[in-house]
Design an enzyme around this catalytic site. Structure first.
Site, mmCIF file in Angstrom:
data_model
loop_
_atom_site.group_PDB
_atom_site.id
_atom_site.type_symbol
_atom_site.label_atom_id
_atom_site.label_comp_id
_atom_site.label_asym_id
_atom_site.label_seq_id
_atom_site.Cartn_x
_atom_site.Cartn_y
_atom_site.Cartn_z
ATOM 1 N N ALA A 66 0.866 -1.172 0.000
ATOM 2 C CA ALA A 66 0.000 0.000 0.000
ATOM 3 C C ALA A 66 0.908 1.229 0.000
ATOM 4 C CB ALA A 66 -0.890 -0.014 1.233
ATOM 5 N N GLY A 111 0.610 -4.965 0.963
ATOM 6 C CA GLY A 111 -0.573 -5.040 0.110
ATOM 7 C C GLY A 111 -0.302 -5.701 -1.241
ATOM 8 N N GLU A 114 -0.505 -9.281 -0.552
ATOM 9 C CA GLU A 114 -1.922 -9.567 -0.278
ATOM 10 C C GLU A 114 -2.723 -9.646 -1.580
ATOM 11 O OE1 GLU A 114 -1.816 -6.372 2.791
ATOM 12 O OE2 GLU A 114 -2.961 -7.812 3.985
ATOM 13 N N GLU A 134 4.306 -5.110 7.344
ATOM 14 C CA GLU A 134 3.480 -4.094 8.000
ATOM 15 C C GLU A 134 3.908 -3.809 9.439
ATOM 16 O OE1 GLU A 134 2.308 -6.312 5.864
ATOM 17 O OE2 GLU A 134 0.599 -5.525 4.740
HETATM 18 N N1 CO8 Z 1 4.537 3.203 -0.698
HETATM 19 C C1 CO8 Z 1 4.903 4.373 -1.230
HETATM 20 N N2 CO8 Z 1 6.039 4.541 -1.913
HETATM 21 C C2 CO8 Z 1 6.847 3.480 -2.070
HETATM 22 C C3 CO8 Z 1 6.534 2.220 -1.539
HETATM 23 C C4 CO8 Z 1 5.307 2.093 -0.834
HETATM 24 N N3 CO8 Z 1 4.873 0.924 -0.318
HETATM 25 N N4 CO8 Z 1 7.528 1.354 -1.840
HETATM 26 C C5 CO8 Z 1 8.427 2.059 -2.550
HETATM 27 N N5 CO8 Z 1 8.037 3.349 -2.687
HETATM 28 C C6 CO8 Z 1 8.704 4.441 -3.389
HETATM 29 C C7 CO8 Z 1 9.885 4.994 -2.602
HETATM 30 O O1 CO8 Z 1 9.447 5.896 -1.630
HETATM 31 C C8 CO8 Z 1 10.684 5.615 -3.712
HETATM 32 O O2 CO8 Z 1 10.073 6.834 -4.057
HETATM 33 P P1 CO8 Z 1 10.993 8.155 -4.288
HETATM 34 O O3 CO8 Z 1 11.908 7.792 -5.442
HETATM 35 O O4 CO8 Z 1 9.996 9.227 -4.633
HETATM 36 O O5 CO8 Z 1 11.730 8.370 -3.010
HETATM 37 C C9 CO8 Z 1 10.469 4.662 -4.882
HETATM 38 O O6 CO8 Z 1 9.273 3.936 -4.592
HETATM 39 C C10 CO8 Z 1 11.595 3.670 -5.063
HETATM 40 O O7 CO8 Z 1 11.759 2.991 -3.852
HETATM 41 P P2 CO8 Z 1 13.175 2.862 -3.086
HETATM 42 O O8 CO8 Z 1 14.044 4.010 -3.444
HETATM 43 O O9 CO8 Z 1 12.885 2.640 -1.643
HETATM 44 O O10 CO8 Z 1 13.748 1.538 -3.786
HETATM 45 P P3 CO8 Z 1 14.817 0.527 -3.158
HETATM 46 O O11 CO8 Z 1 15.199 -0.376 -4.278
HETATM 47 O O12 CO8 Z 1 15.883 1.245 -2.413
HETATM 48 O O13 CO8 Z 1 13.987 -0.322 -2.063
HETATM 49 C C11 CO8 Z 1 12.090 -1.570 -1.247
HETATM 50 C C12 CO8 Z 1 12.953 -1.166 -2.471
HETATM 51 C C13 CO8 Z 1 12.930 -2.445 -0.311
HETATM 52 C C14 CO8 Z 1 10.899 -2.357 -1.775
HETATM 53 C C15 CO8 Z 1 11.645 -0.296 -0.492
HETATM 54 O O14 CO8 Z 1 11.073 0.601 -1.453
HETATM 55 C C16 CO8 Z 1 10.610 -0.546 0.558
HETATM 56 O O15 CO8 Z 1 10.925 -1.034 1.632
HETATM 57 N N6 CO8 Z 1 9.312 -0.197 0.268
HETATM 58 C C17 CO8 Z 1 8.267 -0.319 1.234
HETATM 59 C C18 CO8 Z 1 7.810 -1.760 1.391
HETATM 60 C C19 CO8 Z 1 6.735 -1.887 2.435
HETATM 61 O O16 CO8 Z 1 6.936 -1.648 3.613
HETATM 62 N N7 CO8 Z 1 5.500 -2.285 2.002
HETATM 63 C C20 CO8 Z 1 4.375 -2.470 2.878
HETATM 64 C C21 CO8 Z 1 3.596 -1.220 2.985
HETATM 65 S S1 CO8 Z 1 2.296 -1.337 4.190
HETATM 66 C C22 CO8 Z 1 1.074 -2.162 3.409
HETATM 67 O O17 CO8 Z 1 1.218 -2.609 2.294
HETATM 68 C C23 CO8 Z 1 -0.203 -2.317 4.149
HETATM 69 C C24 CO8 Z 1 -1.279 -3.059 3.363
HETATM 70 C C25 CO8 Z 1 -2.614 -3.059 4.079
HETATM 71 C C26 CO8 Z 1 -3.241 -1.704 4.034
HETATM 72 C C27 CO8 Z 1 -4.620 -1.733 4.633
HETATM 73 C C28 CO8 Z 1 -5.310 -0.423 4.784
HETATM 74 C C29 CO8 Z 1 -4.820 0.737 4.093
#
Ligand code: CO8
Length: 260
Positions: A66, A111, A114, A134
């Site tokens: 998400a 998500g 999921e 999460e």
């Molecule tokens: N949300 C928003 N932006 C994201 C997300 C995300 N989940 N994942 C990556 N991005 C963005 C980064 O912020 C970055 O943006 P910018 O260039 O503008 O700074 C761009 O994508 C590229 O990402 P990274 O620079 O971080 O890329 P890396 O190769 O260094 O890292 C990772 C890749 C390891 C995947 C890293 O991006 C990461 O950890 N992302 C988050 C993963 C995460 O925690 N996902 C779970 C989110 S919570 C969730 O999904 C809850 C679901 C249920 C919701 C229910 C109700 C709402």
């Protein structure tokens, strides 16, 4: 509807839905969830689309979760409503009545995983990384992850992944039964399509009823599940597809199913 965050295509019965926000690793913001809802409503009734592949744009991610920027702003009531909206969408995908295959081409986190869990079958590229991180954000999975992951890989393995927030690679995901198959990244799209086409060679009504039998039966006591199966089996006997399938076998020819 015009889509800003999705790409949609269809070729000879196989539709592909590609989440298309590669600069945000295809994170599911509210707009993308709404577009996915419209896309799957359309696919549910579009007769020409007989199977669906879901994947992510770019080489890095299926869906990285998400959208955390949106999650950071949520109030308790809005959080619940957002979770329910996503849950309804993923249930729509799970009960589409047509096979939906997740082609996991990179990160499938939160998500994103999921979404893949709601698909009938998951195929991963060898560079895929999967997890439910999460808890690392002070959250729990809210798009069905706590429910579906335990049903797919069992309680102990699900809790290990959910409570650590760890990411696992495709080989480990395959070992624990989280994905059905792992292939080289360059072969993922073709493998998913070939699998969809193997399914589509079979009777569409039978596919629909088999999906329903497994989906509803999993929630029932065995006796009730067996009764459901017998009823749906009986329903198959009313279809032209059954007449065609059985006659084709007896006449030593390939069946031509019409889906009726
Ligand atoms: N949300 C928003 N932006 C994201 C997300 C995300 N989940 N994942 C990556 N991005 C963005 C980064 O912020 C970055 O943006 P910018 O260039 O503008 O700074 C761009 O994508 C590229 O990402 P990274 O620079 O971080 O890329 P890396 O190769 O260094 O890292 C990772 C890749 C390891 C995947 C890293 O991006 C990461 O950890 N992302 C988050 C993963 C995460 O925690 N996902 C779970 C989110 S919570 C969730 O999904 C809850 C679901 C249920 C919701 C229910 C109700 C709402």
């Amino acid at each position: 509807m015009e889509y800003k965050n999705l790409l949609l295509s269809e070729m000879e019965g196989v539709a592909t839905v590609t989440v298309n926000r590669p600069d945000k690793l295809n994170a599911l913001n509210a707009a993308t969830i709404a577009e996915l809802g419209a896309a799957f409503d359309d696919l549910a009734v579009r007769a020409s689309a007989k199977a669906v592949i879901v994947t992510g744009a770019g080489e890095k991610a299926f869906v990285a979760g998400a959208d955390i920027a949106e999650l950071a702003q949520q109030s308790p009531l809005a959080g619940k409503a957002t979770a329910q909206k996503g849950q309804a969408l993923f249930r729509r995908i799970e009960t589409l009545g047509k096979p939906v295959i997740a082609a996991i081409n990179g990160y499938a986190l939160g998500g994103g995983l999921e979404l893949a869990l709601a698909c009938a079958v998951r195929i991963a590229s060898d560079n895929a990384k999967l997890g439910l991180p999460e808890v690392t954000l002070g959250l729990i999975p809210g798009y069905g992850g706590t429910q579906r992951l335990a049903r797919i890989v069992g309680r102990g393995r699900a809790l290990e992944l959910i409570l650590t927030g760890d990411r696992i690679d495709a080989v480990e995901a395959h070992r624990i039964g989280l994905v059905n198959k792992v292939v080289a990244a360059g072969e993922l799209a073709a493998t998913a399509e070939a699998l969809a086409r193997r399914m589509l060679a079979n009777g569409p009504v039978a596919l629909r009823l088999a999906l329903e039998a497994v989906d509803r039966g999993l929630e029932l006591p065995l006796e009730d599940g067996l009764n459901l199966e017998a009823n749906l089996f009986g329903l198959c006997a009313t279809t032209d597809d059954m007449v065609e399938g059985t006659n084709a076998f007896l006449e030593k020819r390939k069946a031509k199913f019409l889906g009726a």
